[in-house]
Write a protein that holds these residues in place. Sequence first.
Motif, PDB file in Angstrom:
ATOM      1  N   VAL A 161     -24.539  26.625  -4.904  1.00 20.66           N
ATOM      2  CA  VAL A 161     -25.389  27.497  -4.094  1.00 20.66           C
ATOM      3  C   VAL A 161     -24.555  28.057  -2.949  1.00 20.66           C
ATOM      4  O   VAL A 161     -24.347  27.397  -1.935  1.00 20.66           O
TER       5      VAL A 161
ATOM      6  N   ILE B  91     -26.437  31.681  -6.886  1.00 16.86           N
ATOM      7  CA  ILE B  91     -26.582  30.359  -7.488  1.00 16.86           C
ATOM      8  C   ILE B  91     -26.078  30.416  -8.930  1.00 16.86           C
ATOM      9  O   ILE B  91     -26.418  31.333  -9.678  1.00 16.86           O
TER      10      ILE B  91
ATOM     11  N   TYR C  43     -32.434  21.311  -6.739  1.00 19.31           N
ATOM     12  CA  TYR C  43     -33.104  22.609  -6.669  1.00 19.31           C
ATOM     13  C   TYR C  43     -32.662  23.416  -5.457  1.00 19.31           C
ATOM     14  O   TYR C  43     -32.092  22.891  -4.499  1.00 19.31           O
ATOM     15  N   CYS C  44     -32.949  24.694  -5.536  1.00 22.82           N
ATOM     16  CA  CYS C  44     -32.850  25.588  -4.384  1.00 22.82           C
ATOM     17  C   CYS C  44     -34.175  26.328  -4.301  1.00 22.82           C
ATOM     18  O   CYS C  44     -34.614  26.941  -5.276  1.00 22.82           O
TER      19      CYS C  44
ATOM     20  N   TYR D 175     -26.482  14.164  -1.510  1.00 15.83           N
ATOM     21  CA  TYR D 175     -26.039  15.566  -1.411  1.00 15.83           C
ATOM     22  C   TYR D 175     -24.642  15.629  -0.798  1.00 15.83           C
ATOM     23  O   TYR D 175     -23.756  16.334  -1.297  1.00 15.83           O
TER      24      TYR D 175
ATOM     25  N   ALA E 192     -39.395  26.641   0.768  1.00 17.51           N
ATOM     26  CA  ALA E 192     -38.390  26.291   1.772  1.00 17.51           C
ATOM     27  C   ALA E 192     -39.044  26.069   3.129  1.00 17.51           C
ATOM     28  O   ALA E 192     -38.693  25.143   3.867  1.00 17.51           O
TER      29      ALA E 192
ATOM     30  N   ILE F 151     -28.105  35.000  -1.383  1.00 18.10           N
ATOM     31  CA  ILE F 151     -27.847  33.700  -1.980  1.00 18.10           C
ATOM     32  C   ILE F 151     -27.383  33.922  -3.425  1.00 18.10           C
ATOM     33  O   ILE F 151     -27.991  34.693  -4.167  1.00 18.10           O
TER      34      ILE F 151
ATOM     35  N   ALA G  98     -25.445  21.149  -5.440  1.00 16.48           N
ATOM     36  CA  ALA G  98     -26.714  20.422  -5.385  1.00 16.48           C
ATOM     37  C   ALA G  98     -27.073  19.911  -6.774  1.00 16.48           C
ATOM     38  O   ALA G  98     -26.699  20.517  -7.788  1.00 16.48           O
TER      39      ALA G  98
ATOM     40  N   VAL H 135     -34.312  29.302   3.117  1.00  8.82           N
ATOM     41  CA  VAL H 135     -33.659  28.684   1.960  1.00  8.82           C
ATOM     42  C   VAL H 135     -33.563  27.180   2.187  1.00  8.82           C
ATOM     43  O   VAL H 135     -33.211  26.726   3.275  1.00  8.82           O
ATOM     44  N   CYS H 136     -33.893  26.404   1.171  1.00  7.96           N
ATOM     45  CA  CYS H 136     -33.766  24.940   1.239  1.00  7.96           C
ATOM     46  C   CYS H 136     -33.071  24.463  -0.035  1.00  7.96           C
ATOM     47  O   CYS H 136     -33.463  24.844  -1.137  1.00  7.96           O
ATOM     48  N   VAL H 137     -32.043  23.638   0.124  1.00 10.04           N
ATOM     49  CA  VAL H 137     -31.278  23.130  -1.010  1.00 10.04           C
ATOM     50  C   VAL H 137     -31.352  21.603  -1.009  1.00 10.04           C
ATOM     51  O   VAL H 137     -30.936  20.956  -0.032  1.00 10.04           O
ATOM     52  N   ASP H 138     -31.887  21.028  -2.077  1.00 16.30           N
ATOM     53  CA  ASP H 138     -32.008  19.571  -2.216  1.00 16.30           C
ATOM     54  C   ASP H 138     -32.612  18.911  -0.983  1.00 16.30           C
ATOM     55  O   ASP H 138     -32.158  17.849  -0.533  1.00 16.30           O
TER      56      ASP H 138
END
Length: 310
Positions: free
Chosen positions: A114, A285, A122-123, A58, A129, A283, A119, A270-273
């Motif tokens: 994002v 994207i 995914y988000c 990442y 998340a 957010i 990334a 929120v969680c990204v990769d």
Amino acid sequence: MEAIIKDMRACADALDEKCYAHVSRCPRDAVGVILDYAENADGDDVRVYAVGGDGILYDCLNGVVGLSNAELAAIPYGDANDFVRGFGASAIGVFKDIRLQALSGTVPMDVMRVSGNYAFNYCAVGLEAVIADKSKMVQRFCNACPKFFSTRKPFVYNSTIKLGALLGISDKKVSDIYYDIKVDGEDLSGVYTTLNISNGSCYGGNLTALPKALPFDGELDILFARKSSTIETLYVTYHFVKGRYYKFPSYCTARRGKSVSIRAQHPMAVCVDYEDAFLDTRIDIDIVPGAVRFVVPGGMPYKGGNSGVA
């Protein structure tokens, strides 16, 4: 790590190439190092090898995007290696072959933008998340006792995800958020338990909510799950993360598109990769087609689906 660096330097010497190794000291440390190195390369191509797991990949991705003279390669030594797993069950071993990587060409890969970061996979917003955040908390505990609970062992790693899921589903605040959502302008606002926007098909080590997601088709794969009771959430989530969302048309909404905007009056997780989860109220994207030249050892095809998961 020292042994891997030694092998990389030996390979570079054999191929009469330059090799510079940097060990990241903290998250995002690699970004500035990559930018500085590429800027001083006098226009020559720079191949960045991300040695480790999804976190270092990442960081390296965010350093490489936008550089016309940079290529990105992944040497997977993490717990999950989500993006590499999309290339199939045998991909981990193939991608660890440094000489093969050095001799292989690149293919253009899409990335997700994002809210200013980039990334591969995914988000997740909402329940997934929170699950990722709880799972990482459990994993940190396990890694404090590596003799007994090393997350390098697939059983231990998968168990931390399941425990994180139980802890996340018990958080009532997650399922009570109203989201203002637009996908390519289409209004899909409502109360949802979880939102998953994917570029790649594998995440969480052995999960694949959107098995048809491909990181070179110029589109995002999008999946939303509506609010339900705790028992229903457990049942739907079990199938949701395995790509069987189509069994629940009254709960799950799937779309494909190029951009997604999400707004909420209350902070959403929120969680990204699989990076650490954070809170935000907005957010944005979108997909950036062919943004990165990615090294594919031996020209392996991206298989996606369940082919690359444990």
